[in-house]
Design an enzyme around this catalytic site. Structure first.
Site, PDB file in Angstrom:
ATOM      1  N   MET A 216       0.691  -1.296  -0.044  1.00 18.82           N
ATOM      2  CA  MET A 216       0.032  -0.023   0.106  1.00 18.82           C
ATOM      3  C   MET A 216       0.779   1.253  -0.161  1.00 18.82           C
ATOM      4  SD  MET A 216      -2.920  -1.077   2.631  1.00 18.82           S
ATOM      5  CE  MET A 216      -3.924   0.357   2.422  1.00 18.82           C
ATOM      6  N   HIS A 217       0.166   2.283  -0.291  1.00 24.73           N
ATOM      7  CA  HIS A 217       0.703   3.655  -0.035  1.00 24.73           C
ATOM      8  C   HIS A 217       1.681   4.221  -1.163  1.00 24.73           C
ATOM      9  CE1 HIS A 217      -1.223   2.878   3.705  1.00 24.73           C
ATOM     10  NE2 HIS A 217      -0.370   2.199   4.239  1.00 24.73           N
TER      11      HIS A 217
ATOM     12  N   ASP B 145      -2.637  -5.112   0.351  1.00 19.57           N
ATOM     13  CA  ASP B 145      -2.276  -6.514   0.761  1.00 19.57           C
ATOM     14  C   ASP B 145      -2.816  -6.874   2.137  1.00 19.57           C
ATOM     15  OD1 ASP B 145      -0.842  -4.706   2.187  1.00 19.57           O
ATOM     16  OD2 ASP B 145       1.169  -5.526   1.989  1.00 19.57           O
TER      17      ASP B 145
END
Length: 504
Positions: free
Chosen positions: A76-77, A242
């Site tokens: 992520m991110h 995830d």
């Protein structure tokens, strides 16, 4: 013939894929590794082309053009900034990059901490996506001026596979730009941070079809990124970040279901929720889940398996297996040694990038067995602090565990006792890839919904029950562990503990 569901997990160090049958059997698996660049201390970057090269190899090995559906999961991110031609302007800035402390403070100043947490379920943390955009504007203005679109890591693979600029609400919850309760972009945040709406991908639910792959034979595996005709080919689900995908993969879905516990490089306690709720102090994450109308709360320990890997490297002359064997010979409590795993700062319950780890209680009698045991126990105590925020009323009766640390019977026994919670292990170890595959199966119409997909495929192998004598030993030690944080970062002081609240 059984269906073939492909799930891809675009991880930080490797891309993993599997083919899953409708009954939950793993028909094939493949993976490819790639490096993380650290051009400066505290920075973490990756060339997005590495993900695509790895995806092409894994998809070819899994014979993905013969699949009935594909689902995507991933780290992520990360910020993938693209120009008007869809080319990456710079290496992606990853989730574990710590350069954006000043930008996080600026976001909280512009929006206000209380309003930011209410909208996004989170404080502004260095790993999130929005602060990275502000950093580019300040430090790379020429590149920032050329941005035409931005994507998250798994969504760059989607772009190359299907030609679609799209993402899902679970992954987008980590951008700090989504109204998490409304499950859509926040006009208020975009305006406050001067981010054009046209830069952002379409917002989908995780099990929606985001596009179609392989409509032109093998062209998409050769690197084409033109928009595909949706009249044929393999449907590609929107997918999830995830952790949400992994929760689907182990069947951790709603408020009444099991928790998901991940013992990976980081440690995660994840609880599905049937309503949006958040911690007003921002000590625990609140994101959309991969099922429509559901959310999740999540506590993150930044160094879990990473702490054990650090200790192995620091000791330098023993395998992980040997170290765990020595730790198993040490009694619970590590003969008085406590370890705080704040090696890379911390997120839950202390959103503090500056706190640092430490051993406490060392003496001449202690050896590496006590050090290893203390690391295993320290991570478990940190996970317990997350558990008390994710499930403050302790209504969850079991957690389903995944990640590399789940291969250690000793660590599982320690965590079960510290949390005083039974741990269930599933047959499939790559939970995020399995969850992605199941989301693909729902998108393709092979399952009516995510709950049905999980019930049909998740297989439990065994349960680790807390040892009562260890539970009694670890209770007082958990209280001592909770006192370590102010000592390791005196400037942070102590924080008043609150409870998760439901707005309105």
């Amino acid at each position: 013939m059984s269906a073939r569901l492909v799930g891809l997990d675009v991880g930080t160090s490797s891309l993993k894929g599997l083919v899953l049958s409708e009954e939950g059997r793993v028909l094939a698996q493949a993976s490819r590794d790639y490096p993380v660049a650290t051009p400066r201390p505290g920075w973490a970057e990756q060339d997005p082309e590495l993900w695509w090269e790895a995806a092409q190899a894994v998809l070819a090995e899994l014979d993905a053009p013969r699949a009935d559906a594909i689902g995507l999961a991933g780290q992520m991110h990360g910020l993938v900034a693209l120009d008007a031609g869809g080319r990456s302007l710079r290496p992606a800035i990853l989730w574990n990059d710590a350069r954006t402390g000043a930008q996080c403070a600026e976001i909280e100043r512009r929006v206000g901490v209380e309003r930011l947490v209410a909208l996004t379920g989170n404080r502004a943390l260095a790993g999130f996506t929005a602060p990275k955009l502000l950093w580019m504007a300040e430090h790379e203005p020429d590149l920032h001026a050329r941005i035409a679109s931005i994507l998250l890591p798994k969504d760059y693979v989607r772009l190359r596979l299907t030609g679609e600029h799209a993402s899902d609400v679970a992954d987008l919850s980590g951008t700090l730009l989504l109204d998490v309760a409304a499950r859509d972009w926040s006009a208020e945040l975009l305006d406050a941070l001067s981010i054009p709406r046209e830069w952002l991908p379409r917002v989908l639910e995780s099990a929606e079809v985001s596009g179609v792959a392989f409509t032109g034979g093998s062209d998409s595996l050769a690197g084409g990124s033109a928009r595909h005709d949706r009249s044929g080919g393999v449907p590609v689900a929107a997918g999830a970040g995830d952790q949400a995908a992994g929760a689907v993969g182990v069947g951790a879905l709603g408020s009444g279901g099991p928790l998901s516990l991940v013992l990976g490089t980081s440690g995660v306690v994840f609880g599905g929720e049937d309503a949006y709720r958040f911690d007003p102090d921002g000590r625990v994450h609140a994101f959309c889940h991969a099922l429509p109308g559901t959310w999740h709360t999540m506590g993150v320990v930044l160094s879990a398996g990473g702490a054990l890997a650090w200790l192995q490297q620091a000791l330098g002359d023993a395998s992980i297996e040997a170290l765990l064997q020595e730790a198993a010979a040490v009694a619970p409590g590590a003969d008085g040694v406590l370890f705080a795993p704040y090696l890379a700062g911390e997120r839950t319950p202390h959103p503090d990038p500056d706190v640092r780890g430490g051993f406490v209680g060392l003496s001449l009698q202690h050896g590496r067995g006590q050090l290893v045991r203390a690391v295993l126990e320290g991570v478990a105590f940190a996970l317990r602090e997350s558990l008390l925020l994710v499930d403050p009323q302790r209504t969850r009766t079991v957690a389903r565990v995944s990640g590399g640390g789940a291969r250690s019977p000793l660590w599982l026994e320690i965590v079960a006792a510290v949390l005083d919670l039974p741990l269930e292990l599933c047959a499939v170890t790559e939970a995020a890839a399995q969850g992605a595959a199941l989301l693909g199966g729902v998108a393709a119409g092979l399952f009516p919904d995510v709950h049905t997909a999980a019930r049909a495929t998740v297989r439990l192998e065994r349960t680790v029950t807390p040892r009562r004598d260890w539970v009694e030993t670890y209770g007082p030690l958990a209280a001592r562990y909770a006192e370590l944080y102010p000592a390791l970062h005196p400037l942070a002081g102590s924080r008043e503990r609150g409870s998760l609240t439901r707005p309105g």
